[in-house]
Write an enzyme that holds these catalytic residues in place. Structure first.
Site, PDB file in Angstrom:
ATOM      1  N   TRP A 122       0.799  -1.217   0.000  1.00 48.57           N
ATOM      2  CA  TRP A 122       0.000   0.000   0.000  1.00 48.57           C
ATOM      3  C   TRP A 122       0.839   1.278   0.000  1.00 48.57           C
ATOM      4  CZ3 TRP A 122       1.725   2.392   4.278  1.00 48.57           C
ATOM      5  CH2 TRP A 122       2.158   1.589   5.351  1.00 48.57           C
ATOM      6  N   ASN A 123       2.143   1.165   0.248  1.00 50.33           N
ATOM      7  CA  ASN A 123       2.898   2.427   0.423  1.00 50.33           C
ATOM      8  C   ASN A 123       3.260   3.100  -0.908  1.00 50.33           C
ATOM      9  OD1 ASN A 123       4.683   0.311  -0.054  1.00 50.33           O
ATOM     10  ND2 ASN A 123       6.326   1.233   1.124  1.00 50.33           N
TER      11      ASN A 123
ATOM     12  N   LYS B 146      -2.245  -9.390  -6.772  1.00 55.06           N
ATOM     13  CA  LYS B 146      -3.168  -9.018  -5.697  1.00 55.06           C
ATOM     14  C   LYS B 146      -2.597  -7.734  -5.099  1.00 55.06           C
ATOM     15  CE  LYS B 146      -4.957  -9.112  -1.398  1.00 55.06           C
ATOM     16  NZ  LYS B 146      -4.512  -8.004  -0.567  1.00 55.06           N
TER      17      LYS B 146
ATOM     18  N   GLY C 169       6.451  -6.269   1.114  1.00 55.61           N
ATOM     19  CA  GLY C 169       5.695  -5.998   2.335  1.00 55.61           C
ATOM     20  C   GLY C 169       6.547  -6.262   3.555  1.00 55.61           C
ATOM     21  N   SER C 170       5.916  -6.670   4.643  1.00 52.84           N
ATOM     22  CA  SER C 170       6.660  -6.812   5.898  1.00 52.84           C
ATOM     23  C   SER C 170       7.432  -8.134   5.942  1.00 52.84           C
ATOM     24  CB  SER C 170       5.698  -6.732   7.083  1.00 52.84           C
ATOM     25  OG  SER C 170       4.810  -7.828   7.054  1.00 52.84           O
TER      26      SER C 170
ATOM     27  N   CYS D 198      10.259   1.597   2.472  1.00 51.60           N
ATOM     28  CA  CYS D 198      11.163   0.550   2.979  1.00 51.60           C
ATOM     29  C   CYS D 198      12.619   1.007   2.973  1.00 51.60           C
ATOM     30  CB  CYS D 198      10.986  -0.737   2.184  1.00 51.60           C
ATOM     31  SG  CYS D 198      11.151  -0.508   0.422  1.00 51.60           S
TER      32      CYS D 198
ATOM     33  N   GLU E 142      10.759  -8.601  -1.327  1.00 49.94           N
ATOM     34  CA  GLU E 142      11.244  -7.239  -1.069  1.00 49.94           C
ATOM     35  C   GLU E 142      10.588  -6.819   0.245  1.00 49.94           C
ATOM     36  OE1 GLU E 142      11.874  -3.902  -0.500  1.00 49.94           O
ATOM     37  OE2 GLU E 142      10.545  -3.227  -2.106  1.00 49.94           O
TER      38      GLU E 142
HETATM   39  P1  NAD Z   1       1.385  -6.348   7.539  1.00 48.24           P
HETATM   40  O1  NAD Z   1       2.530  -7.184   7.972  1.00 48.24           O
HETATM   41  O2  NAD Z   1       0.041  -6.639   8.082  1.00 48.24           O
HETATM   42  O3  NAD Z   1       1.205  -6.399   5.958  1.00 48.24           O
HETATM   43  C1  NAD Z   1       2.243  -6.054   5.094  1.00 48.24           C
HETATM   44  C2  NAD Z   1       1.735  -6.262   3.666  1.00 48.24           C
HETATM   45  O4  NAD Z   1       1.506  -7.648   3.432  1.00 48.24           O
HETATM   46  C3  NAD Z   1       0.415  -5.570   3.344  1.00 48.24           C
HETATM   47  O5  NAD Z   1       0.509  -5.004   2.048  1.00 48.24           O
HETATM   48  C4  NAD Z   1      -0.616  -6.708   3.386  1.00 48.24           C
HETATM   49  O6  NAD Z   1      -1.697  -6.487   2.502  1.00 48.24           O
HETATM   50  C5  NAD Z   1       0.202  -7.886   2.911  1.00 48.24           C
HETATM   51  N1  NAD Z   1      -0.214  -9.191   3.419  1.00 48.24           N
HETATM   52  C6  NAD Z   1      -0.548  -9.489   4.692  1.00 48.24           C
HETATM   53  N2  NAD Z   1      -0.831 -10.812   4.799  1.00 48.24           N
HETATM   54  C7  NAD Z   1      -0.664 -11.354   3.567  1.00 48.24           C
HETATM   55  C8  NAD Z   1      -0.796 -12.661   3.019  1.00 48.24           C
HETATM   56  N3  NAD Z   1      -1.142 -13.718   3.750  1.00 48.24           N
HETATM   57  N4  NAD Z   1      -0.561 -12.834   1.709  1.00 48.24           N
HETATM   58  C9  NAD Z   1      -0.198 -11.808   0.940  1.00 48.24           C
HETATM   59  N5  NAD Z   1      -0.043 -10.537   1.379  1.00 48.24           N
HETATM   60  C10 NAD Z   1      -0.272 -10.313   2.688  1.00 48.24           C
HETATM   61  O7  NAD Z   1       1.821  -4.868   7.841  1.00 48.24           O
HETATM   62  P2  NAD Z   1       1.114  -3.482   7.525  1.00 48.24           P
HETATM   63  O8  NAD Z   1       0.591  -2.911   8.781  1.00 48.24           O
HETATM   64  O9  NAD Z   1       0.216  -3.546   6.335  1.00 48.24           O
HETATM   65  O10 NAD Z   1       2.408  -2.674   7.080  1.00 48.24           O
HETATM   66  C11 NAD Z   1       3.388  -2.322   8.008  1.00 48.24           C
HETATM   67  C12 NAD Z   1       4.642  -3.091   7.805  1.00 48.24           C
HETATM   68  O11 NAD Z   1       4.729  -3.620   6.500  1.00 48.24           O
HETATM   69  C13 NAD Z   1       5.825  -2.165   7.963  1.00 48.24           C
HETATM   70  O12 NAD Z   1       6.395  -2.324   9.215  1.00 48.24           O
HETATM   71  C14 NAD Z   1       6.761  -2.537   6.855  1.00 48.24           C
HETATM   72  O13 NAD Z   1       7.800  -3.339   7.349  1.00 48.24           O
HETATM   73  C15 NAD Z   1       6.011  -3.409   5.943  1.00 48.24           C
HETATM   74  N6  NAD Z   1       5.848  -2.908   4.587  1.00 48.24           N
HETATM   75  C16 NAD Z   1       6.934  -2.903   3.795  1.00 48.24           C
HETATM   76  C17 NAD Z   1       6.827  -2.467   2.507  1.00 48.24           C
HETATM   77  C18 NAD Z   1       8.017  -2.447   1.605  1.00 48.24           C
HETATM   78  O14 NAD Z   1       8.048  -1.663   0.685  1.00 48.24           O
HETATM   79  N7  NAD Z   1       8.983  -3.335   1.815  1.00 48.24           N
HETATM   80  C19 NAD Z   1       5.601  -2.020   2.031  1.00 48.24           C
HETATM   81  C20 NAD Z   1       4.488  -2.030   2.863  1.00 48.24           C
HETATM   82  C21 NAD Z   1       4.633  -2.495   4.152  1.00 48.24           C
END
Ligand code: NAD
Length: 477
Positions: free
Chosen positions: A151-152, A175, A228-229, A284, A250
């Site tokens: 989402w960022n 997705k 993502g995370s 990130c 990533e």
């Molecule tokens: P989160 O851990 O709940 O989710 C992170 C991402 O993963 C979200 O986009 C979410 O939609 C996706 N996700 C969650 N469960 C999933 C699954 N089972 N299958 C596929 N996708 C799934 O965290 P959050 O509150 O949404 O975001 C905060 C954290 O996410 C931050 O601390 C950061 O580390 C990380 N983040 C990193 C990036 C990056 O560019 N590397 C981008 C967005 C978020």
């Protein structure tokens, strides 16, 4: 407010929310519902899988010139429509409009880079031991890929994966994030208009766990890409490993910045503070742990605070805003916790630290000083508008500290000494090191992390490594 309802995009058709589960999309400025998003059923997922599989049979045989032309058309359309797409990104994600528009136009460059580079996916000829043998190495597209984009940077992170996959001759199911879906919907519309054959790109929405559990195990899926995370990345990578599927991951970072006594302090402050509060720090590669050498620690801290005070927080549609709201209310709670924990453990709150008003997800640009390693800030990725300052004595010590965490994505240093620059560049455990400027994430440069920050590169000539497999062909004539 004129925000679109968000359909699925499968097999060249936009499928709306009629007879499907629906998720509301909210504006982070005021928590108002701005649109409805269609969620995929199991039948929709099966349709996407079959359509991608079918499309792959012909897409893998297309000329690179055809793929290149579609990517170039996409880039042209993205530039033409950047203002409208950017506005919708500001509405669902919150970032200032100028940043949202820039995100779209930069993505036009990503598409063009892949359009150029896919014409150079070369194999090689290996000299044989027997003159009657011909030995070839060819690189073939992997097949149907599955990508989860965050989402960022909802446009940027998705287009990096989509451009690489389709330029390589793969098909891809994306997705996108349900929090900020307008960007991936716009990508589907642009490729549709650019003439991408049906099924080469499919877009689905819905419950992340349901989708990842169902799709990763499907024998049709040949590769998983996730941004993502770290915890979610580890979960998806472990699921993929059960089926021996390659991944590009990533993940999170906690970027160290090393500012040496000999640095140009004013230039460092200007580069770092502007970059830090971009997208409210939800980046990130955002600089987070600012290690500042003792001789300049006081001066640097004061200048950082002065510069951060100038950051104007407000609605992203207001041209005067430098920083919008955080994307979700959960990020505001996370920032409050991080600050409270740091202050309780003896850190100095030099600026900000508070939520701004009860309306929307606004948080003050924040600077913490004298952080200790036992604070939450120094261990968990903050992913928000918080700078942490830590004094250091020698380069040897600061490298140990910078490398202490399991993350290894971006890292930065400011120094006028080439000896320091050399020692730091090679000493940092990170996928990317940027010295004296913020020079990351260009289309032509590789982007990716090591350690818990993931594996695989997006961008640069490495971009196709994750979407091609190597085949060796030997023939006796
Ligand atoms: P989160 O851990 O709940 O989710 C992170 C991402 O993963 C979200 O986009 C979410 O939609 C996706 N996700 C969650 N469960 C999933 C699954 N089972 N299958 C596929 N996708 C799934 O965290 P959050 O509150 O949404 O975001 C905060 C954290 O996410 C931050 O601390 C950061 O580390 C990380 N983040 C990193 C990036 C990056 O560019 N590397 C981008 C967005 C978020």
């Amino acid at each position: 407010m004129n925000y679109p309802n968000i359909p699925l995009y499968i097999n060249g058709e936009f499928l709306d929310h009629t007879n499907r589960d629906v998720k509301e999309v909210f504006n982070p400025v005021n928590h108002e519902c701005i649109g409805l998003m269609a969620c995929a059923s199991q039948a929709d997922l099966d349709y996407a899988l079959e359509s991608s599989q079918q499309a792959f049979l012909s897409w893998k045989k297309t000329s690179p010139l055809t793929r290149s032309e579609i990517l170039r058309t996409f880039a042209k359309l993205a530039r033409e429509k950047a203002a409208e797409i950017g506005r919708n990104i500001t509405l669902d994600q919150g970032k200032p409009l100028k940043e949202a528009i820039a995100e779209v136009t930069v993505c036009a460059e990503h598409a063009e880079w892949h359009a150029e580079e896919c014409r150079r996916i070369y194999g090689r000829v290996i000299p044989p031991r027997n003159p009657n043998v011909q030995q070839l190495v060819v690189r073939e597209p992997l097949g149907v890929c599955l990508a989860f984009s965050p989402w960022n940077f909802p446009f940027n992170q998705a287009i990096r994966k989509i451009s690489a996959a389709i330029a390589a001759g793969c098909t891809i199911i994306v997705k996108g994030s349900g929090d900020t879906p307008s960007a991936v919907y716009a990508i589907a519309q642009l490729f549709h208009e650019a003439g991408l054959p049906k099924g080469v790109l499919n877009v689905i929405w819905g419950d992340s766990n349901f989708i990842s559990d169902y799709m990763i195990k499907s024998p049709i899926i040949q590769k998983i890409s996730f941004t993502g995370s770290t915890p979610v990345g580890k979960k998806l990578a472990s699921q993929a490993s059960l089926y021996m599927k390659p991944c590009t991951m990533e993940l999170g970072g906690h970027a160290p910045v090393i500012v040496c006594d000999d640095a140009d302090i004013d230039a460092a402050v200007e580069h770092l503070v502007g970059y830090k509060f971009r997208n409210a720090g939800q980046v990130c590669v955002s600089p987070t742990r600012f290690y500042v050498q003792e001789g300049i620690y006081k001066e640097f801290s004061e200048k950082v605070v002065l510069r951060a005070k100038q950051i104007k927080v407000g609605c992203g549609l207001d041209p005067a805003s430098d920083m919008g709201p955080l994307a979700q209310a959960r990020r505001v709670h996370a920032m409050q916790q991080i600050v409270e924990d740091a202050v309780n453990k003896g850190s100095k709150l030099l600026l900000g630290g508070n939520k701004i008003s009860d309306k929307g997800n606004f948080f003050e640009p924040t600077v913490l000083g004298d952080l200790c390693n036992d604070t939450q800030f120094m261990n968990d990725e903050p992913f928000g508008p918080v700078i942490g300052l830590i004094p250091f004595d020698t380069i040897e010590h600061v490298l140990e500290e910078a490398n202490r965490l399991p993350f290894g994505l971006a890292s930065y240093a400011f120094t006028t000494s080439s000896k320091n620059a050399h020692q730091i560049s090679y000493g940092l455990e990170a996928g990317m090191v940027s010295i004296n400027h913020m020079g990351l994430a260009l289309a032509e440069t590789p982007f990716g992390g090591i350690k818990d920050s993931g594996f695989g590169s997006e961008g640069g000539i490495e971009t196709f490594d994750g979407y091609l497999r190597t085949k060796f062909i030997t023939q006796l004539n």
